[in-house]
Design an enzyme around this catalytic site. Sequence first.
Site, mmCIF file in Angstrom:
data_model
loop_
_atom_site.group_PDB
_atom_site.id
_atom_site.type_symbol
_atom_site.label_atom_id
_atom_site.label_comp_id
_atom_site.label_asym_id
_atom_site.label_seq_id
_atom_site.Cartn_x
_atom_site.Cartn_y
_atom_site.Cartn_z
ATOM 1 N N LYS A 197 0.826 -1.212 0.000
ATOM 2 C CA LYS A 197 0.000 0.000 0.000
ATOM 3 C C LYS A 197 0.858 1.259 0.000
ATOM 4 O O LYS A 197 0.433 2.307 -0.514
ATOM 5 C CB LYS A 197 -0.979 -0.023 1.177
ATOM 6 C CG LYS A 197 -0.334 -0.065 2.569
ATOM 7 C CD LYS A 197 -0.122 1.300 3.179
ATOM 8 C CE LYS A 197 0.553 1.208 4.537
ATOM 9 N NZ LYS A 197 0.804 2.530 5.139
ATOM 10 N N THR A 254 -3.939 5.489 3.134
ATOM 11 C CA THR A 254 -2.651 5.941 2.637
ATOM 12 C C THR A 254 -2.743 6.547 1.243
ATOM 13 O O THR A 254 -1.943 7.414 0.887
ATOM 14 C CB THR A 254 -1.654 4.760 2.622
ATOM 15 O OG1 THR A 254 -1.757 4.041 3.847
ATOM 16 C CG2 THR A 254 -0.232 5.244 2.471
#
Length: 353
Positions: A197, A254
């Site tokens: 991620k 994120t």
Amino acid sequence: EVEVLRACVVGGGAFGTALGMVLASKKVKVSVWVRCQEQASEVNSTRENKKYLPGVKLPDNMEWSSDISKAVEGAELVLLAIPTQFLRNFLEKNRSTLPVGVPIVLCAKGIEIGSLQTPFEITRDELPGKYSKFMCVIAGPSFAKEIAEFQPTMVTCAAEDPHLSNLVQRQLSSKKASFRVYTSSDIIGCEIAGAVKNVLAIASGASAGCGFGNNTRAGLICRGLTELTRLAHKLGATGDSLPGLAGVGDLLLTCTSPLSRNYTVGYRIAANGETWAEIKASTSSVAEGVDTARSIHELSLKLQVDMPICQQVYAVLYENKAFAQALHDLQDRPLTNEFGVRGAVSDAPSPPY
């Protein structure tokens, strides 16, 4: 919640500091180990981690130290909050110092350059076998600033032994700090999600830096989740964690916020034309996704896992490819079925209209 009298956080960055504050909210005596005595003395005197978490007043039951033996003395819980690329070096030097028989919680998210190992794998390799059954990881959407402000935050603790994850769940959960811990057995899924991620966040930030909007970002997130899932399953993950906090949750966080250091790296390169070297020189924080992009590149080639977004991020960071060209090349790939099903319409002859 379980009462803990003493805990040690190894690593005084923003995340380690915030997790220490969660424990301190439960009246735990928290020792935070840092390499530099100057930093330890400054934080102890000012009650503020100005370098990594400025503006946050630290409680009196948190103490900074550069003496690892002193920091871990009497600890009933140890959190390793050291960036992935520095974890092995710390363990090599201190493998006989860490207490035995207490949970060792791995907080870093990344894949080590060279070995292509996750924090759990690194720690299992470097620590004697007597530590292995006490190791676990935490993952999930958790910006340090918001944790430190006691905003409601939810994470997952993954361990091979459910008794260990249940114990850490109760040790770390804090009603006062609004910090809630769930449990999982999918260590591989949690770690791969946490690593990939960060690379995808660089792509998402770059998309915004190029002036693209919500459609592009949503597409990157969804296709990025596909890449993440492919790699996790290839490495043996059960996949249970991927739709949850460690997977979708952390990916959404994120990839959508300037609070993400990795998102910010991508944005600055695309919008301002800055190089990674220039960005690195301007900040004290670590963007794990930059090193992880290199590791993911090597790992995906080694395992023959198709990860086009991550490969384009690697090309931008390490081969000086323009982000706009990278996004164009992603769009220019051959059309296919979204879920990789053979015999899809896109593989069939074009209709006569």
